[in-house]
Motif scaffolding. Structure first.
Motif, PDB file in Angstrom:
ATOM      1  N   ARG A 169      18.075  40.125  32.439  1.00 18.76           N
ATOM      2  CA  ARG A 169      17.982  38.932  31.598  1.00 18.76           C
ATOM      3  C   ARG A 169      19.109  37.948  31.821  1.00 18.76           C
ATOM      4  O   ARG A 169      19.075  36.831  31.314  1.00 18.76           O
ATOM      5  CB  ARG A 169      17.961  39.332  30.120  1.00 18.76           C
ATOM      6  N   GLY A 170      20.182  38.365  32.538  1.00 21.20           N
ATOM      7  CA  GLY A 170      21.278  37.436  32.774  1.00 21.20           C
ATOM      8  C   GLY A 170      22.518  38.159  33.242  1.00 21.20           C
ATOM      9  O   GLY A 170      22.512  39.363  33.487  1.00 21.20           O
ATOM     10  N   ASN A 171      23.635  37.400  33.374  1.00 20.19           N
ATOM     11  CA  ASN A 171      24.882  38.000  33.804  1.00 20.19           C
ATOM     12  C   ASN A 171      26.055  37.221  33.239  1.00 20.19           C
ATOM     13  O   ASN A 171      25.946  36.027  32.922  1.00 20.19           O
ATOM     14  CB  ASN A 171      24.965  38.077  35.333  1.00 20.19           C
ATOM     15  N   VAL A 172      27.197  37.913  33.087  1.00 25.35           N
ATOM     16  CA  VAL A 172      28.443  37.307  32.628  1.00 25.35           C
ATOM     17  C   VAL A 172      29.563  37.897  33.467  1.00 25.35           C
ATOM     18  O   VAL A 172      29.383  38.927  34.133  1.00 25.35           O
ATOM     19  CB  VAL A 172      28.692  37.587  31.125  1.00 25.35           C
ATOM     20  N   SER A 173      30.744  37.265  33.425  1.00 30.29           N
ATOM     21  CA  SER A 173      31.896  37.774  34.173  1.00 30.29           C
ATOM     22  C   SER A 173      33.171  37.365  33.464  1.00 30.29           C
ATOM     23  O   SER A 173      33.183  36.432  32.648  1.00 30.29           O
ATOM     24  CB  SER A 173      31.893  37.247  35.621  1.00 30.29           C
ATOM     25  N   LYS A 174      34.261  38.099  33.800  1.00 30.54           N
ATOM     26  CA  LYS A 174      35.572  37.800  33.243  1.00 30.54           C
ATOM     27  C   LYS A 174      36.621  38.315  34.216  1.00 30.54           C
ATOM     28  O   LYS A 174      36.427  39.329  34.872  1.00 30.54           O
ATOM     29  CB  LYS A 174      35.747  38.463  31.871  1.00 30.54           C
ATOM     30  N   THR A 175      37.781  37.603  34.298  1.00 31.53           N
ATOM     31  CA  THR A 175      38.827  37.935  35.254  1.00 31.53           C
ATOM     32  C   THR A 175      40.123  38.250  34.522  1.00 31.53           C
ATOM     33  O   THR A 175      40.473  37.569  33.545  1.00 31.53           O
ATOM     34  CB  THR A 175      39.047  36.783  36.245  1.00 31.53           C
ATOM     35  N   ALA A 176      40.827  39.283  34.986  1.00 28.43           N
ATOM     36  CA  ALA A 176      42.136  39.649  34.465  1.00 28.43           C
ATOM     37  C   ALA A 176      43.098  39.790  35.633  1.00 28.43           C
ATOM     38  O   ALA A 176      42.693  40.057  36.769  1.00 28.43           O
ATOM     39  CB  ALA A 176      42.065  40.952  33.679  1.00 28.43           C
ATOM     40  N   THR A 177      44.401  39.630  35.341  1.00 24.79           N
ATOM     41  CA  THR A 177      45.443  39.695  36.371  1.00 24.79           C
ATOM     42  C   THR A 177      46.326  40.907  36.123  1.00 24.79           C
ATOM     43  O   THR A 177      46.719  41.176  34.987  1.00 24.79           O
ATOM     44  CB  THR A 177      46.293  38.415  36.371  1.00 24.79           C
ATOM     45  N   VAL A 178      46.646  41.643  37.205  1.00 25.24           N
ATOM     46  CA  VAL A 178      47.512  42.817  37.125  1.00 25.24           C
ATOM     47  C   VAL A 178      48.802  42.506  37.872  1.00 25.24           C
ATOM     48  O   VAL A 178      48.778  42.037  39.015  1.00 25.24           O
ATOM     49  CB  VAL A 178      46.827  44.057  37.729  1.00 25.24           C
ATOM     50  N   THR A 179      49.933  42.770  37.198  1.00 20.79           N
ATOM     51  CA  THR A 179      51.256  42.588  37.788  1.00 20.79           C
ATOM     52  C   THR A 179      51.954  43.933  37.857  1.00 20.79           C
ATOM     53  O   THR A 179      51.974  44.678  36.867  1.00 20.79           O
ATOM     54  CB  THR A 179      52.095  41.611  36.954  1.00 20.79           C
ATOM     55  N   VAL A 180      52.521  44.295  39.028  1.00 19.61           N
ATOM     56  CA  VAL A 180      53.236  45.556  39.223  1.00 19.61           C
ATOM     57  C   VAL A 180      54.720  45.239  39.347  1.00 19.61           C
ATOM     58  O   VAL A 180      55.143  44.551  40.281  1.00 19.61           O
ATOM     59  CB  VAL A 180      52.724  46.302  40.463  1.00 19.61           C
ATOM     60  N   LYS A 181      55.521  45.745  38.407  1.00 22.74           N
ATOM     61  CA  LYS A 181      56.969  45.485  38.395  1.00 22.74           C
ATOM     62  C   LYS A 181      57.702  46.555  39.209  1.00 22.74           C
ATOM     63  O   LYS A 181      57.385  47.731  39.126  1.00 22.74           O
ATOM     64  CB  LYS A 181      57.485  45.496  36.951  1.00 22.74           C
ATOM     65  N   GLY A 182      58.714  46.086  39.985  1.00 25.63           N
ATOM     66  CA  GLY A 182      59.560  47.014  40.743  1.00 25.63           C
ATOM     67  C   GLY A 182      58.812  47.752  41.820  1.00 25.63           C
ATOM     68  O   GLY A 182      59.081  48.926  42.070  1.00 25.63           O
ATOM     69  N   ALA A 183      57.856  47.096  42.471  1.00 21.64           N
ATOM     70  CA  ALA A 183      57.011  47.778  43.447  1.00 21.64           C
ATOM     71  C   ALA A 183      57.793  48.125  44.701  1.00 21.64           C
ATOM     72  O   ALA A 183      58.359  47.274  45.359  1.00 21.64           O
ATOM     73  CB  ALA A 183      55.815  46.895  43.796  1.00 21.64           C
ATOM     74  N   ARG A 184      57.896  49.386  44.979  1.00 25.30           N
ATOM     75  CA  ARG A 184      58.489  49.903  46.216  1.00 25.30           C
ATOM     76  C   ARG A 184      57.950  51.296  46.448  1.00 25.30           C
ATOM     77  O   ARG A 184      57.810  52.062  45.512  1.00 25.30           O
ATOM     78  CB  ARG A 184      60.011  49.943  46.117  1.00 25.30           C
ATOM     79  N   GLN A 185      57.617  51.615  47.649  1.00 26.23           N
ATOM     80  CA  GLN A 185      56.948  52.890  47.861  1.00 26.23           C
ATOM     81  C   GLN A 185      57.577  53.670  49.000  1.00 26.23           C
ATOM     82  O   GLN A 185      58.323  53.121  49.807  1.00 26.23           O
ATOM     83  CB  GLN A 185      55.467  52.671  48.139  1.00 26.23           C
ATOM     84  N   GLU A 186      57.294  54.985  49.010  1.00 26.64           N
ATOM     85  CA  GLU A 186      57.785  55.847  50.061  1.00 26.64           C
ATOM     86  C   GLU A 186      56.997  55.608  51.340  1.00 26.64           C
ATOM     87  O   GLU A 186      56.008  54.870  51.350  1.00 26.64           O
ATOM     88  CB  GLU A 186      57.651  57.305  49.625  1.00 26.64           C
ATOM     89  N   CYS A 187      57.459  56.254  52.375  1.00 28.22           N
ATOM     90  CA  CYS A 187      56.807  56.064  53.670  1.00 28.22           C
ATOM     91  C   CYS A 187      55.355  56.552  53.587  1.00 28.22           C
ATOM     92  O   CYS A 187      55.101  57.754  53.427  1.00 28.22           O
ATOM     93  CB  CYS A 187      57.551  56.836  54.747  1.00 28.22           C
TER      94      CYS A 187
END
Length: 1364
Positions: free
Chosen positions: A451-469
């Motif tokens: 019968r129809g469609n809807v959408s919505k957008t959200a933003t994700v922020t990652v603080k202090g991002a650093r990763q191992e090898c």
């Protein structure tokens, strides 16, 4: 004397007179009464106690007796025939007595009784009576006496109904009759009557009785008509009942019954239906004739017919119709959630749900449920908000919308492996775990339904991002045996970082590949390192934990000092030497005395043999990884308990969980310590004996002292040597060892009268009769299996060592701590965790007797080798996900090759429906070159009985080269500029075009004829081409020419003869313009949705939209054709699609070119099968192991068949799938699939089923609709198989129970039979096991048999004395 008597009499007389008592008759009769059959004898004794009497006698009509002087007198009659006889015994008293004479009469009863009596009735017909009339039964008794003691009893059936007695006192025989009156009813039909005559003479005489013969009567009655439920001459019957059952016509004799309806005969035994209501007449003729009429009403309960499901649009009227039938007319009630409701005219979403419709009458009630589904579009998305998360933490994004059908969700975001999508209960969630920098960005949730469609957008922020090898090494730890088959280690970026890697390789290798292979002959310490360079985090490294191990060449034990010097209370040092082992740092050493560890595990106490100084790194076993010779030393303070003790050391490599399990170990040979006290001055040569059972041996015992007086040997079983005086040595010689426990003792008598002795250590051995191994026929990767090695008849078991071999390596060694000296049967159990690398290897066990010092020519016994079959799930040889570029000049090749056992089968899923319809037989192979190459995500599934793996190929279009297009645009712009300049110089003031502008004279033509005609033709072409040249650069130029050249009337345009070159130039420009104009603006129609999958009979709706102004827009269709001239969209809608050949086409007629175009709707009309069934082909009953059979799966009425996949399952495992993509029928068809099976005994009781699955693509229902057959249970017959098939040798010890276990598995269940030279009890001949005391020494053969085969096993029972 006489005076005394007279005086007594006088005194008694006076006394009796005074008291008023009269004297009685002094007579006693015995018996006082008698009962005598007529003609029998009788005897009565008459006696008196009176002393003063004259005499006594009997008066009787038969055998009377005159007076006799006696105190007793017997009256006897041999043949009593006087019926009225009354005998009397009398006595005559003396004359002077008050009583002159007295008498007594015995009671005599004379009787006769008939042998039979008779019965008859007053019925006119013998034994036949009419119901309700009165009849008399007469019982005749002849020649009976005395009749007053007679009773006549009347019986009906087994019950007494009347008793008749008689008052006749006559003693003579009479003929007597008894009459019984009876009025019969129909229940009395067939009953019997009889009379019994009882003559009761008790208690003196007998009780006599006799019975008449039975008199059976037949009662005539009826006919009668009895209907069960008739009221006011109306008979109400339930549908399905019969007239015969509900209206019983009874009578005797059985009446002839005829039923009529509307004057026509009808069958009263046929069940009535609702259409049989009417007037019926019944005629019955039997004992009489009757005719009755009745109105028959056929009742039937409510019948309710409604669709199970009904779908309605919110706010729209509904047309749900239910049909109700029944008599009497049922009442209809609608209820929801237990409450009665009424449906509104227009349904809302609150009206969705399950309704219970009840139709009831006084007969019954029926109900059914209707699921009303009110559909409406999704609501606005809630609970999706912007989020901020710490690196490495977890965050949830939740997307929720309400709609019917329940909205489906899809997300747009940057895909990483640590993001998991979960859809449950109408809610879609994104689970971001262990957040990294790659998880930052926008996340858009789309919710849609029909019968129809809807959408919505959200933003994700990652603080202090650093990763191992982010490197994955497979395997992460590698443990490999020296000189074993090579193994590769692969390093790759983690799945979340694969798209960010620039370069990844193994450091130190020239080819810089991602695969590192080990050389198991020399790579003791390579220390491999994987290095990777990433776009974001730069370069990092990861090390592989790698061990190359080698089991010792040998393990031996020895004393550090001279063994002959060991004495009680002194310290003895033992050293365990382990030769050529690596890595020594993982070595554990255990010390054993006998079969017990006498010191805890010594770890780290080992040292490199002969290595000095200790600071040298080559002496550090924790550093050196190559093979070393190492040793471990312990100290023991000896005491007499150590006498004869055996010491051993065990070297074990502990390589962790990735190493072989159990850890590889090697045990030294035993070291014997003898003696361990102040020695006796004797020397035995040899010092210890190891001898095979039945072989000879000899030992010399010599004195080491010059003080010896005599010597000798003591031994059990008569093998000793007596004392010998004056000798310095004595020999013990045994020709054949027949005992398992020998302890010969050499003694010496010294001159100081002391005696000492030494015991000779004798070990009697026997190599095993056989070694056999059992293992599963097939193994599954990762599962642990128990394998058993059976060793038969070996001694002594404490010296037995069992080695398990896999390929060329020993994977496990087991020693035994049993103390038995005589032969035993024992087993070694090894637990193996199946690995895919084990598939195809050979495994076996061997038994070996180990002695110290070693016994020469002592060979080992091996079992048969078995090939290991390991089943494991598919594993792709390449990456699990690949991205490929689709280039115009090349074809893409998708490689989905996988390894697995059984060999995997492949199936492909294509991103575009047209590719699904173009599948060919090669697309069930691991390598695929799509026939229609389009971008998208391709999925390959590799499956076998152990699992299913899916690999995806993302095909993207290659970046296009725009250089050629830019060059063409530049050329056409230059041409346009050139034409502008030419026009400036060659267009006359009058607006005409001339290459002789300077010589042009107004009003005078420069030429005539053909040149003018050519210009006219060019202009007409330009006018025609013009509308097609709206957007393409060369055509803009043509329009410019059209305006510049053709704007005036052809009569005013003049071209000179010198303008031929210009004409040719214009012709070239126009031709080029016409060539580019064919593409126009394309077909500006959009179908929403572009592909539709709809179930048979379900509604469908598709919108067609025009992207530019249109004259007419419409649908061309057999059903629901539509068009419009005002709107830019038109809808094709069908409430119930049932046309299998429907192919709707949207068409448009436009104002500009292309004037008309069309788009065909990709429509798939499907229907799930009516039934799916499975059965064997040309076979019934159980299957036999090892034979091949065919199972047939039939699918009825399914469409479209090209989307059908038939999946075969055994239990829960898919074993085969059959696609029908090569068929093209769109209407329902019937198809079938055959599965070839070769059953094994493990499949006995397995269930086979087939599942029909319609894979209709992403637009179809999810999950795909399936219909499953009923399971087919497989019964597999297989021949008997013993749990232990090898012959068994058992010792029979008195007082110890023994069992011969012949248990075997088989289907049908085996039956057993025994054969032996000894007798076997019959009750045990067919049992699976024989137990003592039925078992005697000898050979027993057990045969287990079923319908397929017979198998035998032998048991040898040997007698053995307890304790020997």
């Amino acid at each position: 004397m006489s005076e005394s008597i007279s005086f007594v009499r006088l005194f008694v007389g006076i006394l009796l007179s005074a008291t008023g008592v009269h004297a009685s008759c002094p007579i006693e009769l015995s018996p006082p009464s008698v009962v005598v059959r007529y003609g029998d004898s009788v005897s009565v004794n008459c006696s008196t106690s009176e002393r003063l009497f004259e005499g006594m006698g009997w008066e009787a009509t038969q055998e009377g007796i005159s007076v006799k002087k006696a105190t007793h007198l017997v009256w006897t009659v041999e043949n009593l025939t006087e019926w009225t006889i009354s005998p009397s015994c009398f006595i005559n008293i003396l004359k002077d007595s008050q009583i002159q004479q007295c008498s007594k009469n015995p009671k005599v009863v004379l009787y006769t009784f008939p042998e039979s009596i008779s019965i008859h009735s007053s019925s006119a017909q013998d034994h036949v009576m009419d119901e309700g009339e009165k009849y008399n039964f007469t019982c005749d008794i002849h020649n009976i006496a005395p009749v007053q003691n007679l009773t006549v009893r009347w019986y009906k059936g087994g019950e007494m109904v009347y008793a008749d007695t008689f008052d006749n006192s006559r003693k003579e025989p009479v003929d007597q009759s008894s009459v019984f009156s009876f009025t019969p009813s129909r229940q009395d039909n067939g009953v019997t009557f009889r009379c019994e005559a009882h003559l009761d003479l008790w208690p003196i005489g007998p009780q006599l009785n006799t019975s008449s013969q039975e008199h059976n009567i037949t009662v005539y009655f009826g006919p009668d008509v009895q209907c069960s439920s008739i009221l006011l001459n109306k008979l109400k019957l339930l549908e399905g009942e019969t007239l015969e059952r509900q209206c019983l016509v009874t009578g005797h004799p059985t009446p002839i019954v005829t039923w009529l309806k509307d004057g026509q005969p009808t069958n009263q035994t046929v069940p009535l239906s609702r259409k049989d209501t009417g007037l019926y007449t019944v005629e019955a003729e039997g004992a009489s004739f009757i005719r009755n009429s009745v109105w028959v009403l056929v009742l039937y309960g409510p019948e309710l017919m409604c669709p199970n499901n009904y779908t309605a649009l919110e706010g729209a009227p509904y047309n749900l119709t239910c049909i109700v039938e029944g008599y009497p007319t049922p009442e209809i009630i609608w209820s929801k959630d237990g409450e009665e409701v009424e449906l509104p005219e227009n349904l809302t979403r609150r009206d969705s749900g399950q309704y219970l419709i009840t139709a009831s009458s006084n007969l019954s009630s029926v109900n059914l449920t209707v699921e009303i589904n009110v559909i409406y579009p999704p609501s606005q998305i809630v609970e999706l908000e912007d989020s901020e998360v710490e690196v490495g933490s977890t965050v949830w994004l939740k997307c929720f919308s309400v709609g019917n059908p329940r909205p489906k969700y899809f997300w747009n975001y940057y895909r990483t492996a640590n993001v998991i999508e979960e859809n449950e209960d109408g809610v879609s969630r994104l689970h971001i775990h262990n957040a990294t920098v790659y998880n930052m960005g926008s996340y858009t949730c789309h919710a849609w339904n029909d019968r129809g469609n809807v959408s919505k957008t959200a933003t994700v922020t990652v603080k202090g991002a650093r990763q191992e090898c982010p490197i994955e090494i497979t395997p992460d730890r590698m443990v490999i045996q020296y000189q074993s088959r090579g193994q590769n280690a692969t390093c790759k970026p983690t799945s979340t970082n694969s798209e960010h890697v620039n370069e990844i390789y193994w450091q130190g290798f020239q080819n810089k590949g991602t695969s590192w292979s080990v050389d198991t002959y020399k790579d003791w310490d390579p220390r491999p390192v994987c290095t990777a360079n990433f776009k974001v985090i730069g370069t990092c490294q990861k090390h592989l934990n790698y061990i190359l191990y080698k089991t010792p060449d040998s393990v031996s034990i020895r004393p550090v000092n001279n063994l002959s010097a060991v004495v009680e209370e002194r310290e003895l040092q033992l050293q365990c030497d382990i030769t050529n082992v690596a890595p020594a740092g993982n070595l554990d050493v255990r010390w054993y005395r006998g079969n017990e560890t006498f010191e805890p595990l010594i770890k780290g106490s080992t040292r490199v043999t002969g290595c000095l100084p200790a600071s040298n790194t080559n002496c550090d076993i924790s550093v050196v990884r190559s093979p070393l010779n190492v040793s471990s030393t312990i100290s023991i303070t000896l005491n007499r308990n150590h006498n004869g003790a055996e010491f051993r050391c065990d070297a074990q490599l502990d390589l962790g969980p990735e190493g072989p399990q159990p850890p590889p170990n090697m045990m030294s040979s035993p070291l014997n310590i003898t003696p361990v006290r102040d020695s006796c001055p004797v020397n035995m040569s040899p010092s210890r004996v190891v001898v095979r059972f039945g072989d000879p041996f000899s030992v010399n015992c010599s004195s080491l002292s010059n003080q010896s007086q005599s010597m000798g040997w003591e031994s059990t079983y008569g093998t000793g040597v007596g004392r010998k005086d004056g000798v310095s040595s004595v020999s013990l010689e045994i020709d054949s060892v027949k005992n398992w426990d020998l302890t010969p003792l050499c003694f010496i008598n010294l001159l100081d009268n002391r005696q000492c002795s030494e015991t000779l250590s004798v070990t009697v051995y026997k190599i095993p009769d056989s070694v056999s191994m059992s293992q599963p026929s097939q193994m599954v990767e990762g599962k642990k299996y128990c394998m058993q090695c059976d060793i038969v008849n070996v001694a002594p078991v404490r010296n037995l060592s069992v080695n398990w071999h896999k390929g060329n390596e020993i994977i496990y060694t087991e020693a035994f701590d049993k103390t038995s000296s005589s032969p035993v049967n024992t087993s070694s159990v090894f637990n193996l965790t199946a690995e895919r690398s084990d598939n195809g290897t050979q495994i076996w066990c061997e038994a070996q007797l180990k002695f110290s010092p070693p016994v020469p020519n002592l060979h080992t016994i091996q079992s048969k080798s078995h090939e290991v079959v390991v089943l494991y799930s598919p594993t792709f040889t390449g990456p699990e996900n690949e991205t490929l570029e689709l280039k115009a000049s090349s074809k893409i090749i998708l490689n989905c090759t996988a390894t697995g056992n059984p060999m995997p089968v492949y199936s492909w899923h294509f991103p575009h429906p047209i590719q699904q319809t173009k599948k060919n037989k090669n697309e069930n192979q691991p390598i695929l070159a799509p026939s229609i190459q389009l971008p998208g995500t391709y999925a390959c599934t590799a499956s076998n009985t152990q699992g299913t793996k899916t690999k995806t190929f993302t095909v993207i279009e290659a970046t296009r080269n725009r250089t050629t297009f830019a060059a063409l645009v530049g050329v056409f712009l230059c041409v346009a500029a050139l034409l502008f300049i030419v026009g400036f110089f060659f267009v006359t003031p009058e607006g005409t075009f001339s290459f002789s502008k300077g010589s042009y004279l107004k009003g005078q033509p420069t030429s005539s004829g053909p040149l003018r005609l050519e210009a006219d033709m060019l202009c007409s072409i330009l006018v025609t081409v013009g509308p097609f040249c709206s957007n393409i650069v060369p055509c803009i130029v043509a329009k410019f020419v059209q305006v510049g050249i053709c704007s005036h009337s052809p009569l005013n345009r003049r071209l000179s003869a010198e303008n031929n070159m210009g004409n040719n130039f214009l012709k070239w420009i126009l031709t080029l313009c016409m060539f580019y104009s064919v593409s126009g603006e394309g077909c500006s129609l959009i179908l929403k949705p572009s592909r539709v999958v709809v179930g048979f009979g379900e509604p469908v709706s598709v919108s067609c939209e025009a992207t530019r102004p249109v004259r007419v827009l419409g649908w061309e269709s057999v059903i629901s054709a539509a068009h419009t001239q005002q709107d830019l969209s038109v809808r094709w809608k069908v409430d119930s699609l049932i046309d299998w050949i429907e192919e709707p086409i949207c068409y448009g007629v436009f104002f500009t070119a292309p004037r008309q175009c069309e788009e065909k709707l990709n429509l798939v009309l499907y229907k799930t099968p009516d039934s799916v069934s499975i059965r064997p082909v040309n076979h019934t009953g159980p299957m036999v192991e090892g034979k091949e059979y065919q199972l047939l799966c039939e699918v009825q009425n399914i469409a479209p068949v090209q989307y059908l996949t038939l999946r075969w399952y055994k239990g829960q495992t898919e074993v085969y799938n059959h696609s029908f993509s090569d068929l093209t029928s769109s209407s329902p068809v019937q198809v079938s699939s055959i599965l070839m099976v070769t059953p094994t005994k493990a499949e006995n009781g397995a269930q086979y089923r087939c599942v029909a699955e319609l894979e209709l693509g992403p637009e179809g229902p999810q999950p795909p609709p399936t219909v499953t057959s009923e399971p087919l249970n497989a019964s597999v017959y297989f021949p008997p198989m013993f749990l232990s098939p090898e012959p068994e040798v058992l010792d029979l010890i008195v007082g110890v129970d023994i069992t011969l276990n012949c248990t075997a598995t088989g289907n049908p269940t085996p039956v057993y039979s025994w054969q032996s030279s000894n007798p076997i009890q019959e009750r045990m001949e067919d049992e699976a096991a024989l137990t003592s005391p039925s078992v005697l020494p000898g050979t027993y053969t057990c045969t287990a048999s079923n319908t397929l085969e017979k198998k035998s096993k032998q048991f040898i029972v040997k007698a053995k004395t307890k304790g020997v």
